[in-house]
Design an enzyme around this catalytic site. Structure first.
Site, PDB file in Angstrom:
ATOM      1  N   LYS A  46      51.811  70.041  82.233  1.00  0.00           N
ATOM      2  CA  LYS A  46      51.919  69.934  80.778  1.00  0.00           C
ATOM      3  C   LYS A  46      50.630  70.425  80.107  1.00  0.00           C
ATOM      4  CE  LYS A  46      55.309  66.117  80.862  1.00  0.00           C
ATOM      5  NZ  LYS A  46      55.589  64.734  80.380  1.00  0.00           N
ATOM      6  N   TYR A  78      64.303  68.902  76.875  1.00  0.00           N
ATOM      7  CA  TYR A  78      64.418  67.444  76.698  1.00  0.00           C
ATOM      8  C   TYR A  78      65.664  67.120  75.867  1.00  0.00           C
ATOM      9  CZ  TYR A  78      59.777  66.273  78.633  1.00  0.00           C
ATOM     10  OH  TYR A  78      58.692  66.055  79.465  1.00  0.00           O
ATOM     11  N   ASN A 137      50.941  62.554  80.199  1.00  0.00           N
ATOM     12  CA  ASN A 137      50.985  62.154  81.612  1.00  0.00           C
ATOM     13  C   ASN A 137      51.004  63.361  82.561  1.00  0.00           C
ATOM     14  OD1 ASN A 137      53.536  62.996  80.999  1.00  0.00           O
ATOM     15  ND2 ASN A 137      54.554  61.045  81.416  1.00  0.00           N
ATOM     16  N   HIS A 159      55.578  67.068  84.423  1.00  0.00           N
ATOM     17  CA  HIS A 159      57.004  66.762  84.368  1.00  0.00           C
ATOM     18  C   HIS A 159      57.567  67.071  85.747  1.00  0.00           C
ATOM     19  CE1 HIS A 159      61.278  66.956  83.306  1.00  0.00           C
ATOM     20  NE2 HIS A 159      61.306  68.046  84.052  1.00  0.00           N
ATOM     21  N   GLU A 195      67.479  72.330  85.049  1.00  0.00           N
ATOM     22  CA  GLU A 195      66.140  72.796  84.658  1.00  0.00           C
ATOM     23  C   GLU A 195      65.734  74.078  85.392  1.00  0.00           C
ATOM     24  OE1 GLU A 195      64.427  68.384  83.387  1.00  0.00           O
ATOM     25  OE2 GLU A 195      63.670  69.324  85.221  1.00  0.00           O
TER      26      GLU A 195
HETATM   27  N1  UDP Z   1      57.661  59.846  76.556  1.00  0.00           N
HETATM   28  C1  UDP Z   1      56.776  59.223  75.686  1.00  0.00           C
HETATM   29  N2  UDP Z   1      57.012  57.912  75.322  1.00  0.00           N
HETATM   30  C2  UDP Z   1      58.078  57.218  75.797  1.00  0.00           C
HETATM   31  C3  UDP Z   1      58.961  57.855  76.687  1.00  0.00           C
HETATM   32  C4  UDP Z   1      58.732  59.165  77.048  1.00  0.00           C
HETATM   33  O1  UDP Z   1      55.803  59.831  75.251  1.00  0.00           O
HETATM   34  O2  UDP Z   1      58.238  56.036  75.422  1.00  0.00           O
HETATM   35  C5  UDP Z   1      57.388  61.252  76.963  1.00  0.00           C
HETATM   36  C6  UDP Z   1      56.511  61.314  78.211  1.00  0.00           C
HETATM   37  O3  UDP Z   1      55.612  62.427  78.116  1.00  0.00           O
HETATM   38  C7  UDP Z   1      57.545  61.504  79.307  1.00  0.00           C
HETATM   39  C8  UDP Z   1      58.574  62.392  78.614  1.00  0.00           C
HETATM   40  O4  UDP Z   1      58.609  61.914  77.271  1.00  0.00           O
HETATM   41  O5  UDP Z   1      56.984  62.084  80.469  1.00  0.00           O
HETATM   42  C9  UDP Z   1      59.967  62.362  79.220  1.00  0.00           C
HETATM   43  O6  UDP Z   1      60.407  61.037  79.340  1.00  0.00           O
HETATM   44  P1  UDP Z   1      61.172  60.555  80.669  1.00  0.00           P
HETATM   45  O7  UDP Z   1      61.690  59.179  80.428  1.00  0.00           O
HETATM   46  O8  UDP Z   1      62.156  61.588  81.095  1.00  0.00           O
HETATM   47  O9  UDP Z   1      59.976  60.419  81.734  1.00  0.00           O
HETATM   48  P2  UDP Z   1      59.590  61.296  83.000  1.00  0.00           P
HETATM   49  O10 UDP Z   1      60.867  61.807  83.609  1.00  0.00           O
HETATM   50  O11 UDP Z   1      58.683  62.408  82.501  1.00  0.00           O
HETATM   51  O12 UDP Z   1      58.848  60.348  83.909  1.00  0.00           O
HETATM   52 MG    MG Z   2      62.538  62.676  82.801  1.00  0.00          MG
END
Ligand code: UDP
Ligand code: MG
Length: 164
Positions: A12, A52, A128, A131, A142
């Site tokens: 990211k 997303y 974080n 992805h 994807e």
């Molecule tokens: N995200 C965030 N706040 C939240 C949930 C998600 O900022 O409360 C962002 C975060 O960067 C996350 C991304 O949206 O990695 C996608 O969310 P997902 O639940 O798919 O998490 P991931 O698969 O990345 O662990």
């Molecule tokens: Mg996810």
């Protein structure tokens, strides 16, 4: 039965800006995952929505907007990785979504520390670093979203040729 799979990883904008690309790619190569696609891209609003597509439904408009802004802050590096149970293995390597809960030894646990509470309090997205596709179906969607057929490669690694 264990299967060879392909999964999408994004480094990211925070990971790219922090100069962590080499170290993060190294972790996947060290684990024996094979790079079968690689590119840099600055996501726009339309593409972020495609990537997303269910995030707003899952978390609401506030989280979606903050995440979309975060993902468009700078370029990302996309990797298509291949390996045995690659989807689950890569998720294990990156750690859980919220870095404050991500185990040491995972990418999110080692390179970030932000909590969900802090992010919610400030209206920021959770930065974080990476992805990774969350399921085999998500990985299939994807992979085709990010990489055209001719951008997805087939070749043998030395390990495949000489070890397995
Ligand atoms: N995200 C965030 N706040 C939240 C949930 C998600 O900022 O409360 C962002 C975060 O960067 C996350 C991304 O949206 O990695 C996608 O969310 P997902 O639940 O798919 O998490 P991931 O698969 O990345 O662990
Ligand atoms: Mg996810």
């Amino acid at each position: 039965m264990a299967a060879t799979e392909r999964t999408l990883v994004l480094l990211k904008p925070d990971a790219v800006a922090r100069g962590l690309t080499g170290r993060l790619v190294q972790r996947f190569e060290d684990a024996g995952l094979k790079i079968v696609g690689l590119k840099m891209k600055h996501m726009d609003a339309d593409f972020t929505r495609k990537h997303y597509f269910d995030l707003e439904e899952r978390f609401g408009k506030g989280v979606y907007d903050a995440t979309a802004t975060y993902m468009q802050q700078g370029p990302v590096i996309a990797l298509l990785l291949e390996g045995v149970d690659a989807v689950a293995n890569v998720r294990r390597m990156i750690g859980t979504t919220f870095p404050a809960q991500a185990a040491p030894g995972t990418i999110r646990g080692d390179f970030a520390h932000m909590s969900k509470t802090y992010a919610e309090g400030t209206g920021k997205a959770i930065a974080n670093l990476v992805h990774a596709s969350g399921s085999v179906d998500e990985a299939k969607y994807e992979a085709q979203l990010w990489f055209a057929d001719e951008e997805q490669f087939d070749y043998q690694t030395l390990a495949e040729r000489y070890v397995f």
